[in-house]
Design a protein around this motif. Structure first.
Motif, PDB file in Angstrom:
ATOM      1  N   MET A 294      86.674  83.642  76.099  1.00  0.00           N
ATOM      2  CA  MET A 294      88.082  83.468  75.057  1.00  0.00           C
ATOM      3  C   MET A 294      87.184  82.657  73.967  1.00  0.00           C
ATOM      4  O   MET A 294      86.495  81.709  74.274  1.00  0.00           O
ATOM      5  N   LEU A 295      87.741  82.878  72.770  1.00  0.00           N
ATOM      6  CA  LEU A 295      87.599  81.966  71.498  1.00  0.00           C
ATOM      7  C   LEU A 295      88.689  82.040  71.040  1.00  0.00           C
ATOM      8  O   LEU A 295      89.687  82.747  70.355  1.00  0.00           O
ATOM      9  N   VAL A 296      89.208  80.677  71.002  1.00  0.00           N
ATOM     10  CA  VAL A 296      90.671  80.252  70.450  1.00  0.00           C
ATOM     11  C   VAL A 296      90.539  79.264  69.501  1.00  0.00           C
ATOM     12  O   VAL A 296      89.805  78.172  69.835  1.00  0.00           O
ATOM     13  N   SER A 297      90.922  79.318  68.125  1.00  0.00           N
ATOM     14  CA  SER A 297      90.604  78.422  67.290  1.00  0.00           C
ATOM     15  C   SER A 297      91.784  78.242  66.207  1.00  0.00           C
ATOM     16  O   SER A 297      92.760  79.376  65.946  1.00  0.00           O
ATOM     17  N   ASN A 298      91.821  77.162  65.728  1.00  0.00           N
ATOM     18  CA  ASN A 298      92.955  76.931  64.488  1.00  0.00           C
ATOM     19  C   ASN A 298      94.316  77.332  64.706  1.00  0.00           C
ATOM     20  O   ASN A 298      94.846  78.509  64.262  1.00  0.00           O
ATOM     21  N   CYS A 299      95.027  76.554  65.519  1.00  0.00           N
ATOM     22  CA  CYS A 299      96.511  76.518  65.726  1.00  0.00           C
ATOM     23  C   CYS A 299      97.211  75.304  65.342  1.00  0.00           C
ATOM     24  O   CYS A 299      96.726  74.218  65.414  1.00  0.00           O
ATOM     25  N   GLY A 300      98.398  75.752  64.916  1.00  0.00           N
ATOM     26  CA  GLY A 300      99.202  74.445  64.548  1.00  0.00           C
ATOM     27  C   GLY A 300      99.621  73.353  65.844  1.00  0.00           C
ATOM     28  O   GLY A 300      99.894  72.462  65.541  1.00  0.00           O
ATOM     29  N   GLU A 301      99.686  74.280  66.774  1.00  0.00           N
ATOM     30  CA  GLU A 301     100.003  73.365  68.050  1.00  0.00           C
ATOM     31  C   GLU A 301      98.687  73.534  68.984  1.00  0.00           C
ATOM     32  O   GLU A 301      97.567  73.281  68.431  1.00  0.00           O
ATOM     33  N   GLU A 302      98.845  73.288  70.314  1.00  0.00           N
ATOM     34  CA  GLU A 302      97.859  73.577  71.149  1.00  0.00           C
ATOM     35  C   GLU A 302      97.229  75.002  71.028  1.00  0.00           C
ATOM     36  O   GLU A 302      97.812  76.046  70.898  1.00  0.00           O
ATOM     37  N   HIS A 316      83.555  80.060  80.552  1.00  0.00           N
ATOM     38  CA  HIS A 316      82.670  80.546  79.508  1.00  0.00           C
ATOM     39  C   HIS A 316      83.586  80.633  78.273  1.00  0.00           C
ATOM     40  O   HIS A 316      83.527  81.749  77.522  1.00  0.00           O
ATOM     41  N   SER A 317      84.404  79.697  77.796  1.00  0.00           N
ATOM     42  CA  SER A 317      85.257  79.858  76.735  1.00  0.00           C
ATOM     43  C   SER A 317      84.965  78.875  75.644  1.00  0.00           C
ATOM     44  O   SER A 317      84.521  77.678  76.059  1.00  0.00           O
ATOM     45  N   THR A 318      85.268  79.085  74.330  1.00  0.00           N
ATOM     46  CA  THR A 318      85.236  78.095  73.329  1.00  0.00           C
ATOM     47  C   THR A 318      86.729  77.796  72.606  1.00  0.00           C
ATOM     48  O   THR A 318      87.345  78.685  72.612  1.00  0.00           O
ATOM     49  N   PHE A 319      87.134  76.522  72.597  1.00  0.00           N
ATOM     50  CA  PHE A 319      88.391  76.316  71.810  1.00  0.00           C
ATOM     51  C   PHE A 319      88.084  75.038  70.811  1.00  0.00           C
ATOM     52  O   PHE A 319      87.575  74.282  71.045  1.00  0.00           O
ATOM     53  N   TYR A 320      88.462  75.716  69.605  1.00  0.00           N
ATOM     54  CA  TYR A 320      88.056  74.692  68.507  1.00  0.00           C
ATOM     55  C   TYR A 320      89.441  74.768  67.550  1.00  0.00           C
ATOM     56  O   TYR A 320      89.957  75.533  67.383  1.00  0.00           O
ATOM     57  N   SER A 329      99.129  67.253  65.773  1.00  0.00           N
ATOM     58  CA  SER A 329      99.262  66.135  66.804  1.00  0.00           C
ATOM     59  C   SER A 329      99.198  66.414  68.272  1.00  0.00           C
ATOM     60  O   SER A 329      99.179  65.864  69.146  1.00  0.00           O
ATOM     61  N   LYS A 330      98.812  67.872  68.505  1.00  0.00           N
ATOM     62  CA  LYS A 330      98.668  68.231  69.557  1.00  0.00           C
ATOM     63  C   LYS A 330      96.893  68.375  70.019  1.00  0.00           C
ATOM     64  O   LYS A 330      96.193  68.733  69.077  1.00  0.00           O
ATOM     65  N   ALA A 331      96.713  68.470  71.218  1.00  0.00           N
ATOM     66  CA  ALA A 331      95.263  68.508  71.677  1.00  0.00           C
ATOM     67  C   ALA A 331      94.974  69.990  71.753  1.00  0.00           C
ATOM     68  O   ALA A 331      95.672  70.867  71.722  1.00  0.00           O
ATOM     69  N   VAL A 332      93.443  70.473  72.098  1.00  0.00           N
ATOM     70  CA  VAL A 332      93.168  71.479  72.030  1.00  0.00           C
ATOM     71  C   VAL A 332      93.721  72.286  73.274  1.00  0.00           C
ATOM     72  O   VAL A 332      94.289  73.688  73.014  1.00  0.00           O
ATOM     73  N   ILE A 333      93.816  71.822  74.243  1.00  0.00           N
ATOM     74  CA  ILE A 333      94.423  72.315  75.517  1.00  0.00           C
ATOM     75  C   ILE A 333      95.334  71.016  76.055  1.00  0.00           C
ATOM     76  O   ILE A 333      94.631  70.022  76.264  1.00  0.00           O
ATOM     77  N   LEU A 350      85.313  72.574  74.401  1.00  0.00           N
ATOM     78  CA  LEU A 350      86.811  71.951  73.722  1.00  0.00           C
ATOM     79  C   LEU A 350      86.405  70.905  72.566  1.00  0.00           C
ATOM     80  O   LEU A 350      85.923  69.911  72.721  1.00  0.00           O
ATOM     81  N   TYR A 351      86.807  71.313  71.463  1.00  0.00           N
ATOM     82  CA  TYR A 351      86.265  70.598  70.438  1.00  0.00           C
ATOM     83  C   TYR A 351      87.328  70.625  69.222  1.00  0.00           C
ATOM     84  O   TYR A 351      88.046  71.652  68.995  1.00  0.00           O
ATOM     85  N   GLY A 352      87.224  69.719  68.168  1.00  0.00           N
ATOM     86  CA  GLY A 352      88.234  69.761  67.362  1.00  0.00           C
ATOM     87  C   GLY A 352      88.112  68.349  66.490  1.00  0.00           C
ATOM     88  O   GLY A 352      87.229  67.229  66.528  1.00  0.00           O
ATOM     89  N   ASN A 353      89.138  68.143  65.560  1.00  0.00           N
ATOM     90  CA  ASN A 353      88.907  66.948  64.697  1.00  0.00           C
ATOM     91  C   ASN A 353      89.893  65.962  65.142  1.00  0.00           C
ATOM     92  O   ASN A 353      90.152  64.808  64.501  1.00  0.00           O
ATOM     93  N   ARG A 354      90.549  66.124  66.402  1.00  0.00           N
ATOM     94  CA  ARG A 354      91.315  64.891  66.957  1.00  0.00           C
ATOM     95  C   ARG A 354      90.315  64.063  67.831  1.00  0.00           C
ATOM     96  O   ARG A 354      89.286  64.480  68.163  1.00  0.00           O
ATOM     97  N   SER A 355      90.664  62.827  68.158  1.00  0.00           N
ATOM     98  CA  SER A 355      89.658  62.243  68.933  1.00  0.00           C
ATOM     99  C   SER A 355      89.784  62.605  70.631  1.00  0.00           C
ATOM    100  O   SER A 355      88.787  62.453  71.211  1.00  0.00           O
TER     101      SER A 355
END
Length: 452
Positions: A294-302, A316-320, A329-333, A350-355
Motif C-alpha cells: 500500500m501507498l498512503v500519502s498526504n492526509c489531513g489526519e492520520e 511492504h507498504s509506504t506511508f508518507y 497534528s496527527k501521526a502517519v499511523i 513511515l515518514y513525514g514532516n512531524r517528529s
C-alpha cells in the motif's frame, strides 16, 4: 472675453480631432488580432452535464479601431456556445473594437450522450474575418459517455472498464448484495457523493489496469486537491472485503471501516494507492485487516488510524505525510487497539514532516519489524519493546515526493533493509517488480531498480 472664446474653439477642435481619430479604422490586411490562446482546450467532460466556462481574450494592439466584419464558428451545428461581450451568439457581424481594447469571449460546451464507450473529440474553429483576412482559434475537448449511478445498489452488480461510472450522490450497497469492480474500471464521484457498503464489495484490478476512484472534476486545476468527494464506508452488515490493485484519491475519507462490533470477516487490501484526503486515508475499528503493498500519502489526519478490537498486519507498504493545507497534528499511523492480536508492521516506511510519525496507546500487542520510521528519541525509548531491526530518522530518499513519486533513489537507506522472510508471500512490489533479484528486499512498497 476673446481669451475664453479662443479657449472654447481650442477645446472643440481637440474633441473633433479626438473623435476623428477614434473613428479611424485599421484597414491594413497584414494586421493581426492577438489571442490569449491559439487553442482553447477543455479537459475531458462527461456527457449529459454542463461544462465549465472558458474565457478567450481578443486584443486589438493597433492605435486605431478595427472592425471584425464576421465572427463565427465553422461548424453550423457546433457543440460550443459563445457569449461575446454579453451577446449569446455563434455568428456575429461588424464588431467594433476600439484602439488598444479587448474583446472577451466566454465558451461553453453542450455535451450530448451518444451511448459510446470511447471518448470522442469535439473540435471546431472560431473564425475572425478582418480586412479581407481570416484568423482562427481552435476549440477542442474530449466528451465521455458515462454510466450514471444515482440510486442504491439493490441487486448483484458488476462494474467493468468499458466506460466510466459517475456517482452523483451518496449510494448504498444493500445488505447481502454484491458489487464487483473489475480491472480498468474508472469511478468518478460528484461533490459529497460516496459509497456506503452494507453488502459485499470486491475490487479486482491488475498491475496493468488498476481500478480508479476519484473526483469528477478532471480539470488540471483540481489535480491532487483533497476534499472533492466523500469516501467509501463499510458497515457491520458488510462481510466480504477485497480491494486489490486500485487508486483512491482526492476525497474526505479514503477507506473507512467504522464497525461497532468485532468483525471476524477478514479485510484484504493489496496493491493500493490512497492519497490526498482531508481526513483519514484508512480508518478501521473492530476489524481484521491484512494489507500489503500500500501507498498512503498526504492526509489531513492520520494516513492510517486503527482503534478498538481486531488486528492489522501491514507489510511492504509506504506511508508518507507532508500535509500543508492546514496545521497537521496527527501521526502517519496511530493505533488505539484493545485486541490480543494487535498491530504488526514489517518491511515498511513511515515518514513525514512531524517528529513522531507513529503513535500507540499501549505497546503490549504491537510489533514493528525491519521498517524505516520517523520517530523522536523519546518515542523510540517509549516504544523500544516493539522494534526489531528498524531504522530511525533516515531519509528514505524518494525520487520525488512532491510529484507523488515514492520510488526509491539509489541513495535510499531503505534498500536491501527488509527481511527476506516475507518474500515468498509478497514477491511483487506495487509496480509489479520482483523482490528477489538481489540480496534482500527493500523497505516500503517499491523495490529499487536501476532499470526504469
Amino acid at each position: 472675453m476673446q481669451f475664453y472664446r479662443l479657449l472654447f474653439f481650442i477645446v472643440i477642435s481637440f474633441l473633433i480631432i479626438s473623435c476623428d481619430q477614434d473613428e479611424n479604422f485599421t484597414t491594413d490586411p497584414n494586421f493581426r488580432l492577438t489571442f490569449s490562446a491559439d487553442t482553447l482546450a477543455f479537459d475531458t467532460l462527461f456527457t449529459g452535464f454542463g461544462s465549465t466556462t472558458k474565457q478567450l481574450k481578443v486584443k486589438n494592439t493597433s492605435s486605431n479601431a478595427i472592425n471584425i466584419s464576421h465572427l463565427y464558428l465553422q461548424n453550423l451545428e457546433s457543440p460550443y456556445r459563445l457569449n461575446v461581450n454579453g451577446i449569446q451568439s455563434n455568428n456575429l457581424m461588424d464588431i467594433k473594437l476600439d484602439a488598444k481594447d479587448s474583446l472577451f469571449i466566454f465558451v461553453e460546451v453542450g455535451l450530448e450522450a451518444k451511448d459510446e464507450n470511447a471518448p470522442r473529440l469535439l473540435k471546431d474553429q472560431l473564425k475572425f474575418e478582418l480586412n479581407g483576412q481570416v484568423q482562427e482559434v481552435i476549440f477542442e475537448t474530449f466528451a465521455q459517455d458515462v454510466y450514471i449511478v444515482d440510486g442504491n445498489i439493490t441487486k448483484n452488480t458488476i462494474w467493468t472498464g468499458d466506460r466510466p461510472y459517475f456517482v452523483t450522490k451518496p449510494v448504498w450497497i444493500d445488505e447481502g448484495v454484491d458489487l464487483i469492480v473489475y480491472e480498468g474500471t474508472m469511478v468518478y464521484f460528484k461533490k459529497n457523493a460516496a459509497l456506503h457498503v452494507k453488502g459485499n464489495f470486491e475490487v479486482k484490478g491488475s498491475f496493468q489496469k488498476p481500478v480508479y476512484f476519484g473526483s469528477s472534476r478532471l480539470e488540471e486545476l483540481y489535480k491532487n486537491v483533497p476534499g472533492q468527494w466523500d469516501g467509501i464506508y463499510f458497515y457491520d452488515e458488510s462481510t466480504t472485503h477485497l480491494l486489490s490493485h486500485f487508486i483512491l484519491e482526492n476525497g474526505i475519507n479514503g477507506l473507512s471501516f467504522p464497525k461497532t462490533i468485532l468483525d471476524n470477516n477478514p479485510i484484504l487490501i493489496e496493491y493500493g494507492i490512497i492519497r490526498n484526503f482531508t481526513g483519514n486515508g484508512l480508518l478501521a475499528s473492530n476489524s481484521i485487516i491484512a494489507a500489503h503493498d500500500m501507498l498512503v500519502s498526504n492526509c489531513g489526519e492520520e494516513c492510517v488510524r486503527l482503534k478498538e478490537y481486531g488486528s492489522c498486519l501491514i507489510s511492504h507498504s509506504t506511508f508518507y505525510n507532508s500535509w500543508f493545507f492546514s496545521v497537521r497534528s496527527k501521526a502517519v499511523i496511530s493505533y488505539n487497539g484493545l485486541g490480543e492480536e494487535g498491530l504488526t508492521i514489517r518491511n515498511s516506511i513511515l515518514y513525514g514532516n512531524r517528529s513522531d510519525e507513529l503513535e500507540f496507546d499501549q505497546t503490549a500487542n504491537v510489533l514493528v519489524q525491519n521498517s524505516l520510521l520517523k520517530l523522536s528519541n523519546s518515542a523510540q525509548t517509549d516504544y523500544a519493546s516493539t522494534f526489531t531491526e528498524c531504522l530511525f530518522n533516515k531519509d528514505p530518499d524518494f525520487l520525488n515526493s512532491e510529484e507523488l513519486d515514492f520510488s526509491l533513489s539509489e541513495q535510499s537507506s531503505a534498500i536491501n533493509k527488509g527481511s527476506i522472510e516475507f518474500i515468498s508471500t509478497y514477491l511483487f512490489d506495487l509496480a509489479g517488480n520482483r523482490r528477489d533479484n538481489d540480496v534482500a528486499p527493500d523497505m516500503g512498497c517499491y523495490e529499487f531498480s536501476e532499470i526504469k
